[in-house]
Design a protein around this motif. Structure first.
Motif, PDB file in Angstrom:
ATOM      1  N   ILE A   7       0.666  -1.164  -0.111  1.00 46.75           N
ATOM      2  CA  ILE A   7      -0.176  -0.141   0.092  1.00 46.75           C
ATOM      3  C   ILE A   7       0.785   0.877  -0.127  1.00 46.75           C
ATOM      4  CG2 ILE A   7      -0.366  -0.164   2.139  1.00 46.75           C
ATOM      5  CD1 ILE A   7      -2.795   1.353   0.142  1.00 46.75           C
ATOM      6  N   ILE A   8       2.062   1.096   0.733  1.00 46.13           N
ATOM      7  CA  ILE A   8       2.635   2.441   0.273  1.00 46.13           C
ATOM      8  C   ILE A   8       3.394   2.268  -0.742  1.00 46.13           C
ATOM      9  CG2 ILE A   8       5.159   3.341   1.469  1.00 46.13           C
ATOM     10  CD1 ILE A   8       2.417   2.891   3.605  1.00 46.13           C
ATOM     11  N   GLU A   9       3.788   1.239  -1.209  1.00 43.59           N
ATOM     12  CA  GLU A   9       4.322   1.891  -2.715  1.00 43.59           C
ATOM     13  C   GLU A   9       3.531   1.844  -3.924  1.00 43.59           C
ATOM     14  OE1 GLU A   9       6.540  -2.495  -3.335  1.00 43.59           O
ATOM     15  OE2 GLU A   9       7.684  -1.987  -2.210  1.00 43.59           O
ATOM     16  N   MET A  10       2.571   2.077  -4.011  1.00 41.65           N
ATOM     17  CA  MET A  10       1.697   2.244  -4.699  1.00 41.65           C
ATOM     18  C   MET A  10       1.655   4.040  -4.566  1.00 41.65           C
ATOM     19  SD  MET A  10      -1.802  -0.142  -3.606  1.00 41.65           S
ATOM     20  CE  MET A  10      -2.287  -0.136  -4.711  1.00 41.65           C
ATOM     21  N   GLY A  11       0.540   4.173  -6.286  1.00 44.37           N
ATOM     22  CA  GLY A  11       0.682   5.683  -6.409  1.00 44.37           C
ATOM     23  C   GLY A  11      -0.860   6.362  -5.579  1.00 44.37           C
ATOM     24  N   PRO A  12      -0.409   7.027  -5.723  1.00 42.16           N
ATOM     25  CA  PRO A  12      -1.520   7.492  -4.506  1.00 42.16           C
ATOM     26  C   PRO A  12      -3.057   7.507  -5.357  1.00 42.16           C
ATOM     27  CG  PRO A  12       0.325   9.793  -4.982  1.00 42.16           C
ATOM     28  CD  PRO A  12       0.526   8.843  -5.319  1.00 42.16           C
ATOM     29  N   GLY A  13      -2.814   7.235  -6.795  1.00 44.88           N
ATOM     30  CA  GLY A  13      -4.638   7.652  -7.923  1.00 44.88           C
ATOM     31  C   GLY A  13      -4.371   5.881  -7.498  1.00 44.88           C
ATOM     32  N   SER A  14      -3.578   4.895  -7.412  1.00 45.69           N
ATOM     33  CA  SER A  14      -4.143   3.327  -6.954  1.00 45.69           C
ATOM     34  C   SER A  14      -4.914   3.132  -6.118  1.00 45.69           C
ATOM     35  CB  SER A  14      -2.614   2.230  -7.574  1.00 45.69           C
ATOM     36  OG  SER A  14      -2.460   2.594  -8.347  1.00 45.69           O
ATOM     37  N   ARG A  15      -4.951   3.912  -4.697  1.00 46.06           N
ATOM     38  CA  ARG A  15      -5.611   3.292  -3.307  1.00 46.06           C
ATOM     39  C   ARG A  15      -6.904   3.658  -3.490  1.00 46.06           C
ATOM     40  NH1 ARG A  15      -0.655   7.148  -1.450  1.00 46.06           N
ATOM     41  NH2 ARG A  15       1.095   5.183  -1.662  1.00 46.06           N
TER      42      ARG A  15
END
Length: 328
Positions: free
Chosen positions: A272-280
């Protein structure tokens, strides 16, 4: 007694930290609203608020009674954590836990539901709404510098009233001890009530909804509502292993419920940290901060591990190589 009160116990945060030679336990922290702005720090420096557990007695004298209560709960819980986690296997050979361990952990989980900064913001927001409706405000601004601690009384009284019955509810739910292939974070809200975090009736919310408690970067407690899962094994205490997809869902819920900060182990960076903001997905709304969007809803179904099966301890440190992304 120190006035810098920890809202999340240091002994718990150390399980998400790395002990460096000659240095304090190091953890990674990031603002919940901007996970890209992470920074390494000591567990002593996070989830701490000056005078957070201070109250004020009728004579206007500050006291530390609640901090003493929390300290006693933490001291009792620390050996219970060790009994469950410091075993020859990643998931304990003995499960269900002993009654003594269950009681100690139930009080700790209940305390962590009630003592957070998110809980205080929720209560203050309800009080502000009541004041706007014309209800009398019980706090006296003439207290001056002590007014802050008088405000604390509302939260401390709430903890006092709900702590014992909430511990009983937590202890009565089925307990799943779980292992996640995906690394897990924690936060300044280390216990998540799925779909019911900020409901007015916190006792009913915990009794009805599933409860999630990350224990370290790969292990967690999940307490489902009896009958909410298709696997009848979840009606009683059980073991469970979550593949990376379900582990990612856990990380998303933990991040979504955080009040101000998310924490993780320097060697166990959650997906969840490595995902980009748009992926959360969206985080839980905070009405006290002006959020007006609807809260995300989660449905999670899982099956229990067969009796006698567990997870090798080496998988707490060894991570399978990640699959290379496939070109479009």
């Amino acid at each position: 007694m120190s006035t810098n009160d920890h809202t999340v116990p240091q002994f718990y945060l150390r399980r998400f930290a790395r002990k460096n030679r000659g240095k304090a336990h190091q953890i990674v922290a990031a603002p919940a609203e901007n996970l890209d702005a992470s920074f390494p720090t000591s567990v002593r420096n996070v989830a701490a608020v000056n005078g957070f557990h201070w109250g004020i007695d009728p004579e206007g004298v500050p006291h530390h009674t609640m901090e003493e209560v929390m300290t006693s709960i933490e001291k009792a819980a620390a050996p219970a954590f060790s009994e469950v986690l410091d075993t020859a296997w990643a998931l304990p050979e003995r499960w269900p836990p002993t009654l003594d361990t269950r009681v100690r952990l139930s009080w700790w989980v209940a305390a962590q539901i009630l003592r957070t900064t998110r809980q205080r913001h929720r209560l203050d927001h309800l009080a502000d709404q009541a004041a706007e409706s014309g209800l009398p405000e019980a706090l006296d601004p003439a207290l001056g510098p002590l007014h802050k601690f008088a405000q604390n009384n509302r939260h401390l009284a709430f903890i006092t009233e709900h702590l014992a019955p909430l511990a009983a509810i937590v202890g009565s739910k089925p307990w799943g001890i779980g292992f996640s292939d995906a690394c897990l974070p924690t936060s300044d809200v280390p216990v998540v009530v799925m779909n019911g975090q900020d409901q007015d009736n916190q006792l009913l919310s915990v009794a009805y909804w599933d409860v999630l408690v990350p224990l370290d970067p790969h292990r967690f407690l999940i307490m489902p509502t009896p009958g909410s899962q298709p696997d009848p094994g979840t009606l009683a205490d059980h073991r469970v292993k979550f593949h990376p997809g379900l582990g990612l869902a856990l990380g998303d819920m933990l991040w979504g419920a955080a009040d101000q900060h998310v924490f993780w182990h320097p060697d166990h960076v959650p997906y969840i940290i490595e995902m980009g903001p748009g992926s959360r997905g969206p985080r839980l709304p905070r009405p006290w901060a002006g959020d007006t969007h609807e809260p995300p809803q989660s449905i999670m179904q899982y099956g229990v591990m067969p009796p006698g099966m567990t997870v090798e301890r080496r998988w707490l440190e060894e991570h399978p190589p990640r699959r290379a992304s496939t070109p479009a």
